[in-house]
Design a protein around this motif. Structure first.
Motif, PDB file in Angstrom:
ATOM      1  N   ARG A 141       0.862  -1.181   0.000  1.00 16.96           N
ATOM      2  CA  ARG A 141       0.000   0.000   0.000  1.00 16.96           C
ATOM      3  C   ARG A 141       0.890   1.219   0.000  1.00 16.96           C
ATOM      4  NH1 ARG A 141      -4.738   1.417   4.417  1.00 16.96           N
ATOM      5  NH2 ARG A 141      -5.735   3.034   3.169  1.00 16.96           N
ATOM      6  N   ARG A 156     -18.762   1.523  -4.533  1.00 16.58           N
ATOM      7  CA  ARG A 156     -20.153   1.549  -4.042  1.00 16.58           C
ATOM      8  C   ARG A 156     -20.471   2.754  -3.197  1.00 16.58           C
ATOM      9  NH1 ARG A 156     -20.523  -4.385  -4.489  1.00 16.58           N
ATOM     10  NH2 ARG A 156     -18.992  -3.527  -5.916  1.00 16.58           N
ATOM     11  N   VAL A 187     -12.145  -7.464  -0.588  1.00 18.11           N
ATOM     12  CA  VAL A 187     -12.297  -6.169   0.082  1.00 18.11           C
ATOM     13  C   VAL A 187     -13.766  -6.029   0.443  1.00 18.11           C
ATOM     14  CG1 VAL A 187     -12.116  -3.662  -0.133  1.00 18.11           C
ATOM     15  CG2 VAL A 187     -10.362  -5.137  -1.146  1.00 18.11           C
ATOM     16  N   HIS A 207     -16.595  -4.176   6.919  1.00 19.86           N
ATOM     17  CA  HIS A 207     -16.863  -5.123   8.014  1.00 19.86           C
ATOM     18  C   HIS A 207     -18.154  -4.781   8.750  1.00 19.86           C
ATOM     19  CE1 HIS A 207     -15.551  -2.122  10.913  1.00 19.86           C
ATOM     20  NE2 HIS A 207     -16.113  -2.868  11.795  1.00 19.86           N
ATOM     21  N   ASP A 208     -18.703  -3.578   8.514  1.00 23.43           N
ATOM     22  CA  ASP A 208     -19.956  -3.200   9.163  1.00 23.43           C
ATOM     23  C   ASP A 208     -21.166  -3.739   8.411  1.00 23.43           C
ATOM     24  OD1 ASP A 208     -18.938  -1.691  11.298  1.00 23.43           O
ATOM     25  OD2 ASP A 208     -18.594   0.005   9.967  1.00 23.43           O
ATOM     26  N   HIS A 256      -5.390 -10.234   7.435  1.00 24.18           N
ATOM     27  CA  HIS A 256      -6.462  -9.246   7.469  1.00 24.18           C
ATOM     28  C   HIS A 256      -5.849  -7.859   7.673  1.00 24.18           C
ATOM     29  CE1 HIS A 256     -10.859  -8.689   8.336  1.00 24.18           C
ATOM     30  NE2 HIS A 256     -10.357  -7.513   8.656  1.00 24.18           N
ATOM     31  N   VAL A 257      -6.170  -6.932   6.788  1.00 24.33           N
ATOM     32  CA  VAL A 257      -5.643  -5.578   6.911  1.00 24.33           C
ATOM     33  C   VAL A 257      -6.815  -4.595   6.970  1.00 24.33           C
ATOM     34  CG1 VAL A 257      -4.227  -3.806   5.819  1.00 24.33           C
ATOM     35  CG2 VAL A 257      -3.562  -6.205   5.628  1.00 24.33           C
ATOM     36  N   HIS A 258      -6.781  -3.728   7.990  1.00 25.52           N
ATOM     37  CA  HIS A 258      -7.828  -2.723   8.112  1.00 25.52           C
ATOM     38  C   HIS A 258      -7.451  -1.525   7.266  1.00 25.52           C
ATOM     39  CE1 HIS A 258      -9.560  -5.146  11.186  1.00 25.52           C
ATOM     40  NE2 HIS A 258      -8.487  -5.064  11.945  1.00 25.52           N
ATOM     41  N   MET A 259      -8.176  -1.307   6.183  1.00 24.83           N
ATOM     42  CA  MET A 259      -7.819  -0.236   5.255  1.00 24.83           C
ATOM     43  C   MET A 259      -8.188   1.142   5.780  1.00 24.83           C
ATOM     44  SD  MET A 259      -6.218  -1.138   2.679  1.00 24.83           S
ATOM     45  CE  MET A 259      -5.721  -2.584   1.773  1.00 24.83           C
ATOM     46  N   ASP A 260      -9.329   1.229   6.379  1.00 23.55           N
ATOM     47  CA  ASP A 260      -9.823   2.492   6.931  1.00 23.55           C
ATOM     48  C   ASP A 260     -10.876   2.099   7.965  1.00 23.55           C
ATOM     49  OD1 ASP A 260     -12.376   2.065   5.722  1.00 23.55           O
ATOM     50  OD2 ASP A 260     -11.657   2.922   3.853  1.00 23.55           O
ATOM     51  N   PRO A 261     -11.614   3.082   8.524  1.00 24.61           N
ATOM     52  CA  PRO A 261     -12.557   2.682   9.584  1.00 24.61           C
ATOM     53  C   PRO A 261     -13.607   1.655   9.133  1.00 24.61           C
ATOM     54  CG  PRO A 261     -12.162   5.028   9.674  1.00 24.61           C
ATOM     55  CD  PRO A 261     -11.476   4.535   8.422  1.00 24.61           C
ATOM     56  N   HIS A 262     -13.790   1.475   7.849  1.00 20.04           N
ATOM     57  CA  HIS A 262     -14.842   0.558   7.391  1.00 20.04           C
ATOM     58  C   HIS A 262     -14.346  -0.612   6.557  1.00 20.04           C
ATOM     59  CE1 HIS A 262     -17.663   3.348   9.006  1.00 20.04           C
ATOM     60  NE2 HIS A 262     -17.048   4.321   8.362  1.00 20.04           N
ATOM     61  N   ASN A 263     -13.392  -0.337   5.681  1.00 12.28           N
ATOM     62  CA  ASN A 263     -13.001  -1.348   4.707  1.00 12.28           C
ATOM     63  C   ASN A 263     -11.859  -2.249   5.181  1.00 12.28           C
ATOM     64  OD1 ASN A 263     -14.664  -0.714   2.248  1.00 12.28           O
ATOM     65  ND2 ASN A 263     -13.798   1.319   2.676  1.00 12.28           N
ATOM     66  N   CYS A 264     -12.004  -3.517   4.871  1.00  8.68           N
ATOM     67  CA  CYS A 264     -10.986  -4.518   5.173  1.00  8.68           C
ATOM     68  C   CYS A 264     -10.495  -5.149   3.879  1.00  8.68           C
ATOM     69  CB  CYS A 264     -11.587  -5.687   5.957  1.00  8.68           C
ATOM     70  SG  CYS A 264     -12.340  -5.213   7.494  1.00  8.68           S
ATOM     71  N   LEU A 265      -9.212  -5.469   3.850  1.00  7.08           N
ATOM     72  CA  LEU A 265      -8.690  -6.336   2.801  1.00  7.08           C
ATOM     73  C   LEU A 265      -8.334  -7.642   3.485  1.00  7.08           C
ATOM     74  CD1 LEU A 265      -7.428  -7.143   0.044  1.00  7.08           C
ATOM     75  CD2 LEU A 265      -5.351  -5.967   0.782  1.00  7.08           C
ATOM     76  N   VAL A 315     -19.382  -8.215  -1.144  1.00  3.54           N
ATOM     77  CA  VAL A 315     -17.935  -8.135  -1.333  1.00  3.54           C
ATOM     78  C   VAL A 315     -17.672  -7.131  -2.459  1.00  3.54           C
ATOM     79  CG1 VAL A 315     -15.903  -9.393  -2.157  1.00  3.54           C
ATOM     80  CG2 VAL A 315     -17.428 -10.447  -0.478  1.00  3.54           C
ATOM     81  N   LYS A 316     -16.918  -6.077  -2.159  1.00  4.34           N
ATOM     82  CA  LYS A 316     -16.707  -5.006  -3.134  1.00  4.34           C
ATOM     83  C   LYS A 316     -15.720  -5.398  -4.222  1.00  4.34           C
ATOM     84  CE  LYS A 316     -17.438  -1.106  -0.019  1.00  4.34           C
ATOM     85  NZ  LYS A 316     -16.805   0.147   0.426  1.00  4.34           N
ATOM     86  N   HIS A 368     -11.254  -1.521  14.335  1.00  2.67           N
ATOM     87  CA  HIS A 368     -11.450  -0.443  13.364  1.00  2.67           C
ATOM     88  C   HIS A 368     -11.527   0.936  14.014  1.00  2.67           C
ATOM     89  CE1 HIS A 368     -11.730  -2.185   9.355  1.00  2.67           C
ATOM     90  NE2 HIS A 368     -12.143  -3.277   9.959  1.00  2.67           N
ATOM     91  N   HIS A 392      -7.950   1.898  13.577  1.00  2.00           N
ATOM     92  CA  HIS A 392      -7.437   0.940  12.593  1.00  2.00           C
ATOM     93  C   HIS A 392      -5.976   1.172  12.245  1.00  2.00           C
ATOM     94  CE1 HIS A 392      -7.469   3.582   9.023  1.00  2.00           C
ATOM     95  NE2 HIS A 392      -8.388   4.235   9.712  1.00  2.00           N
ATOM     96  N   ALA A 411      -3.556  -8.629  10.767  1.00  2.00           N
ATOM     97  CA  ALA A 411      -3.964  -9.744  11.613  1.00  2.00           C
ATOM     98  C   ALA A 411      -3.855 -11.018  10.819  1.00  2.00           C
ATOM     99  CB  ALA A 411      -5.396  -9.534  12.091  1.00  2.00           C
TER     100      ALA A 411
END
Lengths: 139, 139, 139, 139
Positions: free
Chosen positions: A105, A139, B62, B65-66, B90-99, B124-125, C79, C82, C88
């Protein structure tokens, strides 16, 4: 506007392609080839990003950890720009082969150049640079 | 034996494709399209493996997670056949998105069916199933 | 200056402790207990770091991914902050149990508070916060 | 039955210990020391498992990837018994230091011997073997 072009290919390859597009449910060869072209363009678009945009990529590498200094070379490439490597998942496939999956990243230029550098390192048996995304724009 | 086929495509798409093959150094459209077809066949070959051969795959997902019960659905799919999931990064991309990047290893049928199931889960995006290898058959 | 204190403990526990210190080669109980106390102090020292120093920690969690909303709670805690979760590693132990290993890096206050929050979340069967280091200050 | 033993320790260490047990809310030194002893016994119990029981462990290592052949030594130890290494998460801390977190699973004897071998490899700046669990026996 539609254009029509002619392409030539081996009859074997054509026969296999016809089976593939039949399985996938395409109505004709043109539609199937257009999809292949679009995928190739998306991939190229991604890798031509202006140097400072943020990019996320997954890199998969299979290699023999015993191969002379290969693991060290791969580690060097990663540490040169260590902030772009979020982390790496390492799986020991057998007594010799490793699968390493990296999440990169950072700035497009850095992510792509590191990804391509890793994939093309001599001795890597299998390497893929998979463009990914943070998901923010989707989205 | 070479065969010649005609395909039709939008002039825009054709123009972009011509730039791409020029960049990549192909000498003509036929050669570039043959390469796209070969890649598609390799991918299909991999995914048509007889059910009991061993396969390795990397899955990248991606997602938010909410999103209502999405993470739980993905966990269920993985646990149904938990032995095929070597592990997940598991990587937390931002407050909402996970990779989430998973390494799958097991019988072809199970690996492919799980991989495709994860990638195609609603919500799944971004999802990709990347065929990989243990490296044993290479070189 | 040496001080002498008295402590009381169950005879069973004492017998087991005596076997342990014998195995480990301690010359007497005092030395063994001093070592236990030092370890506890190191751990406390680490977790009392002034809020803005950088800290690295490894968190290990075992939980049942089916447990009502537990996975979601753990994802929320991660998150909320994050940027402190480098990534993880998730391993499916069996059809129900997961082992999740997180690498945290960030301000001491955030890393410790997130680590302790995860470990103490109701439903987590096994949780440990392991102080680690960037290695910069060592050697 | 309670027994009473005497232990001697430096006044400095005792003063720090008294602050610690006060912070943690212990009512007296005996209770705090009993807890330290119990933790040590659990750890020893885990590592004395009969050789064929299944064990899970998390190993954390910090090392300089440039250090002469260290990374290669660590890879060798892991590949000697590659089936016991579920996978490893690798984080590049800075241009030199790596944090590697491994999940080990297998026969007690193998897991413990590999974990201890990794932690004690010369050149490893920081190493911890954290006993974990599959969660099956819990709750």
């Amino acid at each position: 506007m539609l254009e029509r072009i002619g392409i030539s290919l081996e009859d074997d390859l054509l026969a296999q392609f016809d089976r593939l597009i039949d399985e996938k449910g395409y109505v004709n060869r043109s539609e199937a080839i257009r999809d292949l072209i679009r995928d190739a363009l998306v991939q190229r678009e991604w890798s031509r990003a202006s140097g400072t945009e943020e990019r996320v990529a997954v890199v998969a590498l299979v290699y023999d950890h015993d191969a002379s200094s290969l693991a060290q070379k791969l580690a060097h490439i990663q540490h040169e720009n260590h902030k772009a490597v979020v982390s790496a998942l390492h799986v020991h496939m057998d007594p010799h082969n490793c699968l390493e999956v990296l999440v990169l990243r950072g700035r497009a230029r850095e992510v792509i150049s590191m990804g391509e550098g890793l994939v093309s390192t001599k001795g890597v048996k299998f390497g893929r640079l998979l463009p990914a995304t943070t998901g923010q724009a989707l989205r």
